[in-house]
Design a protein around this motif. Structure first.
Motif, PDB file in Angstrom:
ATOM      1  N   ILE A 254     -27.110  95.554  33.472  1.00 37.77           N
ATOM      2  CA  ILE A 254     -26.645  94.747  34.608  1.00 37.77           C
ATOM      3  C   ILE A 254     -26.443  95.670  35.795  1.00 37.77           C
ATOM      4  O   ILE A 254     -26.123  96.856  35.630  1.00 37.77           O
ATOM      5  N   ALA A 255     -26.676  95.152  37.009  1.00 35.37           N
ATOM      6  CA  ALA A 255     -26.501  95.975  38.205  1.00 35.37           C
ATOM      7  C   ALA A 255     -26.314  95.081  39.422  1.00 35.37           C
ATOM      8  O   ALA A 255     -26.707  93.901  39.422  1.00 35.37           O
ATOM      9  N   HIS A 256     -25.737  95.650  40.462  1.00 30.65           N
ATOM     10  CA  HIS A 256     -25.613  94.978  41.759  1.00 30.65           C
ATOM     11  C   HIS A 256     -25.387  96.044  42.809  1.00 30.65           C
ATOM     12  O   HIS A 256     -25.105  97.208  42.500  1.00 30.65           O
ATOM     13  N   GLY A 257     -25.542  95.675  44.083  1.00 29.56           N
ATOM     14  CA  GLY A 257     -25.302  96.615  45.173  1.00 29.56           C
ATOM     15  C   GLY A 257     -26.396  97.639  45.383  1.00 29.56           C
ATOM     16  O   GLY A 257     -26.170  98.663  46.025  1.00 29.56           O
ATOM     17  N   LEU A 258     -27.601  97.384  44.896  1.00 29.04           N
ATOM     18  CA  LEU A 258     -28.708  98.326  45.028  1.00 29.04           C
ATOM     19  C   LEU A 258     -29.460  98.093  46.335  1.00 29.04           C
ATOM     20  O   LEU A 258     -29.549  96.971  46.825  1.00 29.04           O
ATOM     21  N   ASP A 259     -30.029  99.179  46.911  1.00 24.97           N
ATOM     22  CA  ASP A 259     -30.914  98.980  48.052  1.00 24.97           C
ATOM     23  C   ASP A 259     -32.277  98.528  47.530  1.00 24.97           C
ATOM     24  O   ASP A 259     -32.514  98.480  46.319  1.00 24.97           O
ATOM     25  N   GLU A 260     -33.172  98.177  48.436  1.00 22.63           N
ATOM     26  CA  GLU A 260     -34.428  97.560  48.003  1.00 22.63           C
ATOM     27  C   GLU A 260     -35.251  98.444  47.065  1.00 22.63           C
ATOM     28  O   GLU A 260     -35.716  97.953  46.018  1.00 22.63           O
ATOM     29  N   PRO A 261     -35.472  99.746  47.382  1.00 26.42           N
ATOM     30  CA  PRO A 261     -36.256 100.557  46.444  1.00 26.42           C
ATOM     31  C   PRO A 261     -35.610 100.663  45.064  1.00 26.42           C
ATOM     32  O   PRO A 261     -36.306 100.602  44.043  1.00 26.42           O
ATOM     33  N   ALA A 262     -34.286 100.821  45.026  1.00 24.90           N
ATOM     34  CA  ALA A 262     -33.592 100.935  43.739  1.00 24.90           C
ATOM     35  C   ALA A 262     -33.647  99.610  42.980  1.00 24.90           C
ATOM     36  O   ALA A 262     -33.809  99.582  41.753  1.00 24.90           O
ATOM     37  N   LEU A 263     -33.529  98.495  43.706  1.00 21.05           N
ATOM     38  CA  LEU A 263     -33.609  97.175  43.078  1.00 21.05           C
ATOM     39  C   LEU A 263     -34.988  96.955  42.465  1.00 21.05           C
ATOM     40  O   LEU A 263     -35.116  96.509  41.317  1.00 21.05           O
ATOM     41  N   ASP A 264     -36.025  97.279  43.230  1.00 21.67           N
ATOM     42  CA  ASP A 264     -37.383  97.103  42.726  1.00 21.67           C
ATOM     43  C   ASP A 264     -37.624  97.973  41.502  1.00 21.67           C
ATOM     44  O   ASP A 264     -38.256  97.538  40.525  1.00 21.67           O
ATOM     45  N   ALA A 265     -37.134  99.209  41.543  1.00 21.25           N
ATOM     46  CA  ALA A 265     -37.314 100.113  40.408  1.00 21.25           C
ATOM     47  C   ALA A 265     -36.566  99.607  39.176  1.00 21.25           C
ATOM     48  O   ALA A 265     -37.065  99.696  38.046  1.00 21.25           O
ATOM     49  N   TRP A 266     -35.359  99.072  39.392  1.00 20.97           N
ATOM     50  CA  TRP A 266     -34.568  98.545  38.271  1.00 20.97           C
ATOM     51  C   TRP A 266     -35.311  97.402  37.601  1.00 20.97           C
ATOM     52  O   TRP A 266     -35.451  97.365  36.369  1.00 20.97           O
ATOM     53  N   LEU A 267     -35.802  96.459  38.394  1.00 20.29           N
ATOM     54  CA  LEU A 267     -36.498  95.308  37.825  1.00 20.29           C
ATOM     55  C   LEU A 267     -37.766  95.738  37.092  1.00 20.29           C
ATOM     56  O   LEU A 267     -38.042  95.270  35.981  1.00 20.29           O
ATOM     57  N   ALA A 268     -38.540  96.626  37.707  1.00 15.17           N
ATOM     58  CA  ALA A 268     -39.783  97.064  37.077  1.00 15.17           C
ATOM     59  C   ALA A 268     -39.511  97.784  35.762  1.00 15.17           C
ATOM     60  O   ALA A 268     -40.235  97.606  34.778  1.00 15.17           O
ATOM     61  N   SER A 269     -38.431  98.563  35.722  1.00 17.64           N
ATOM     62  CA  SER A 269     -38.132  99.331  34.514  1.00 17.64           C
ATOM     63  C   SER A 269     -37.653  98.448  33.372  1.00 17.64           C
ATOM     64  O   SER A 269     -37.784  98.809  32.195  1.00 17.64           O
TER      65      SER A 269
END
Length: 243
Positions: free
Chosen positions: A41-56
């Motif tokens: 679970i995560a929140h508060g990520l910037d766009e590159p970190a969010l995209d990387a989290w979802l892809a991973s």
């Protein structure tokens, strides 16, 4: 052992969408016939970190992305605007132009009315959600089409979910859990959630702190319902309109 018990897990990604990526909540869970277990679970990520989290976390033979945002607009609105000239009247009613059949069904079943994607600021959230989905497609190389049939997806697919409706259909409190003043309400919802899906202490703590993270878990819960077929499916005629 039954075929259902041997079937591979479906990875469900719950996404509480927002125009600002730092307000997006995300959660990942593995769903089988035996239950659902949240793994991240995560929140508060910037766009590159969010995209990387979802892809991973979009891993496995079956992936369902459950997004808390409209993924389409009312068909009559598109038809009306295609030939419209400035200053001319729009013949359809406001409800026909700004509400989808989906929204009307949700309201009838839950007494919760989704925002009108054809009229409200939720359209900006929908735009951001579709852009996020497109970036995930590019990062994973998967087409991620809309899933039109309840059950485990064949590969990767996505669905639109509505956390407030999920809460209402279960008879859980569907308001009062947002923001700094909603911590007690979030804690109560987390306790109920823990009876439906497996949550680690870290996941529980994060959801109590952030309503975005909690909504991401509710997206996971709705996605798990879809994977198990525990949903109200539209008729073939309704599906043709929705597509």
């Amino acid at each position: 052992m039954s075929t259902a018990a041997r079937a591979p897990a479906t990875r469900v990604l719950g996404v509480d969408c927002a125009t600002d990526p730092r307000n997006v909540g995300v959660a990942a869970a593995d769903v089988t016939a035996r239950g659902a277990r949240v793994v991240a679970i995560a929140h508060g990520l910037d766009e590159p970190a969010l995209d990387a989290w979802l892809a991973s976390h979009a891993r496995g033979p079956r992936v369902l992305v459950a997004l808390d945002a409209p993924l389409g607009w009312p068909a009559p609105l598109g038809e009306a605007l295609a030939g419209h000239e400035a200053g001319a009247v729009l013949r359809d009613t406001r409800d026909a132009l700004f509400q989808r059949d989906t929204d009307r069904v949700v309201h009838r079943l839950t007494r919760r009315r989704p925002l009108d994607v054809g009229a409200d600021r939720i359209a900006r959230c929908a735009h951001a959600a579709l852009a996020l989905l497109d970036r995930l497609r590019a990062a994973t190389g998967a087409a991620i089409p809309l899933a039109w049939t309840p059950g485990p997806p064949d590969g990767a697919a996505c669905v639109e979910v509505y956390p407030a409706g999920t809460l209402a259909r279960r008879g859980w409190p569907a308001s009062g859990y947002k923001g700094a003043d909603g911590r007690a309400a979030r804690a109560a919802i987390v306790t109920r959630l823990a009876g439906a899906i497996t949550l680690t202490p870290e996941v529980r703590a994060t959801a109590r702190v952030s309503d975005h993270a909690l909504d991401a878990l509710l997206c996971v819960l709705a996605g798990a319902d879809f994977v198990r077929g525990d949903v109200i499916a539209p008729t073939p005629a309704e599906l043709r309109v929705a597509r």
